[in-house]
Each structure stands twice: as structure tokens, then as C-alpha cells.
Scaffold this active site. Sequence first.
Site, PDB file in Angstrom:
ATOM      1  N   SER A  98     -12.077  12.617   1.810  1.00 53.78           N
ATOM      2  CA  SER A  98     -12.916  11.571   1.221  1.00 53.78           C
ATOM      3  C   SER A  98     -14.161  12.202   0.593  1.00 53.78           C
ATOM      4  CB  SER A  98     -13.237  10.515   2.274  1.00 53.78           C
ATOM      5  OG  SER A  98     -13.735   9.345   1.691  1.00 53.78           O
ATOM      6  N   ASP A 238      -4.001   3.738   1.179  1.00 52.21           N
ATOM      7  CA  ASP A 238      -5.257   4.471   1.205  1.00 52.21           C
ATOM      8  C   ASP A 238      -6.293   3.858   0.258  1.00 52.21           C
ATOM      9  OD1 ASP A 238      -7.104   6.600   1.432  1.00 52.21           O
ATOM     10  OD2 ASP A 238      -5.525   8.115   1.309  1.00 52.21           O
ATOM     11  N   HIS A 265      -6.511   5.829   4.990  1.00 50.22           N
ATOM     12  CA  HIS A 265      -7.449   6.820   4.459  1.00 50.22           C
ATOM     13  C   HIS A 265      -7.463   8.117   5.255  1.00 50.22           C
ATOM     14  CE1 HIS A 265     -10.584   7.878   1.740  1.00 50.22           C
ATOM     15  NE2 HIS A 265     -11.593   7.780   2.587  1.00 50.22           N
TER      16      HIS A 265
END
Length: 287
Positions: A98, A238, A265
Amino acid sequence: MPFNGYQTYYRIVGDRQSNKTPLVLLHGGPGSTHNYFEGFDDLAAQTGRPIVMYDQLGCGRSSIPDDDQLWQAAMWVAELRALRTYLDLPEIHLLGQSWGGMLAIIYGCDYRPQGIKSLILASTLSSARLWAQEQHRMIRLMSPVDQSAIATAERLQDFTGAAYLTANQHFMTQHASGPITADDPEFLRRSKRVGTTAYNVAWGPNEYNPTGTLADYEYTDRLQYLQMPTLVTSGTDDLCTPLVAKTMVDQLPHATWTLFPRSRHMAFIDENTAYMTRLRHWLAAHD
């Protein structure tokens, strides 16, 4: 580790004397802490590979200064560079999840570091604009009640109302993580100092409104500078949608993409065994 008058907490598992290249992990957020990366401990135990994780400044067991001017990408890049020097890591594999993937991309594109044997971009992004567009596309798939609550919060720029908070939690549970239960590993259940200020200042109030210092993050056209072998990973549900992932893959010179069919995610949490198998093979192939 001392850094700019503050302290950065780091944690190393595996065998530092191993002939295997260390894997350095960059957590998300900003401000999410290293905790979820403790799910990589078994990989270190099974392979002997040293794995380095740390709490970026602003969260966890690292210093959390009361200075909003700090929460810039350049500061976190400087911290990563300092960590490599402090721990004597001339050659590494680098995994960023991320925001951590954004950090890895900025580091690789703007600083052209030496010794990155491979890059793993986990559920990340190369464009804040595309990310926001895709989050809003997924919001349009939510219930009318949740859509209305989010739209109202955005219109009023008030992200404190109960209806909005409920809707945002629904969105994050669907596409990010949670809820945490008693059956989850201890490292997920453990309390932690989340870097809320770092997140709000650098990113924004939520995943779909990048308004902070990273709002102008646009690196798609610069991905060509990442010449190392690169593994992109993401989940079908996601925040990093298939379009976000493919946009990166199409521009990376030496990219492979693994899409995990039952993940959100954090595929290394949702499909830990499959993820670690893929990662173990990838690292062995690029040592």
C-alpha cells in the site's frame, strides 16, 4: 535506530549470517505499523532468510513527533536510506505494501538506489488520481444508504458523522481488512499506536480522498526507471483494483503480476500460505 533526533524501531527475524539476501518490508498507511508483517516470521524461520521490518516515524514503537511538517515522502525515504546504512544492507529485496509500495516506488524512481535485487509491490498504486477514481467506482457498488452517507460527508467535508463512519467501515471491511476476531493471530489483535496524524496529513481522511502531501503522487510515467525484477501482488477484492495493478504492470519493464482470488488489501493475511509460497519462490529465483 537514531534518525533526525528521533528513534526508529526496527525488528529483524531470520539469520543475518545467511547467504540469502535480506528482505526489507515497508508497511502501509502512512502510520499502519509493522505488526501485520509479523506474519512473515514463518518465512524467515523456514528459509533462514533475514527479514527486516520497522515502524516508520510517526507510528508504532517509533517516535511520534508533534510536527505536521515532517509528514512528507522525502522524510520517509530518508528514514529508509538511513536504515539501510545503519543495518549495513548493501543488497536487499524490497517489499512495500500500500503506502509502503508508494514509498518503494518514490525511492526507486527518484533516488535510483543501488543493490535492490528485486521489488515486490503489494496492493499499491502509481497514481493517487486513479486510486481515488477506482475507490469511488467501488463505492457506487455499495448500498444506497452507504453511498449517500459517503457523498454527504464528502460534500460537507465532515468525516465524523455516525452514518459516514459506518459506511466507511463497511467499505474498508469489504476491500481492506477486518474485522479482527479472537481467532486472529496475536500480532493482529495486539494494540498498537496507529499514526493517525501521519495518515491524515500525508494522505487524507480516508482511502478515497487523497488531500494530503501525497495528493499529487503520480508515478505511472516514471515506472520505466524501475529496472529491477518486480513482482506486483494484489487481491480480487482489493483497494488496489485490477485496473490499478495492471496500470503499474503495463509500465514496469520487468514485471510479473500475481492476483490472489480470495484476498482484499492484505493478501499475505487473507491467503497467507499461498502468498508465502509465491514470495518464497520469487525471492529464491532472484537472489
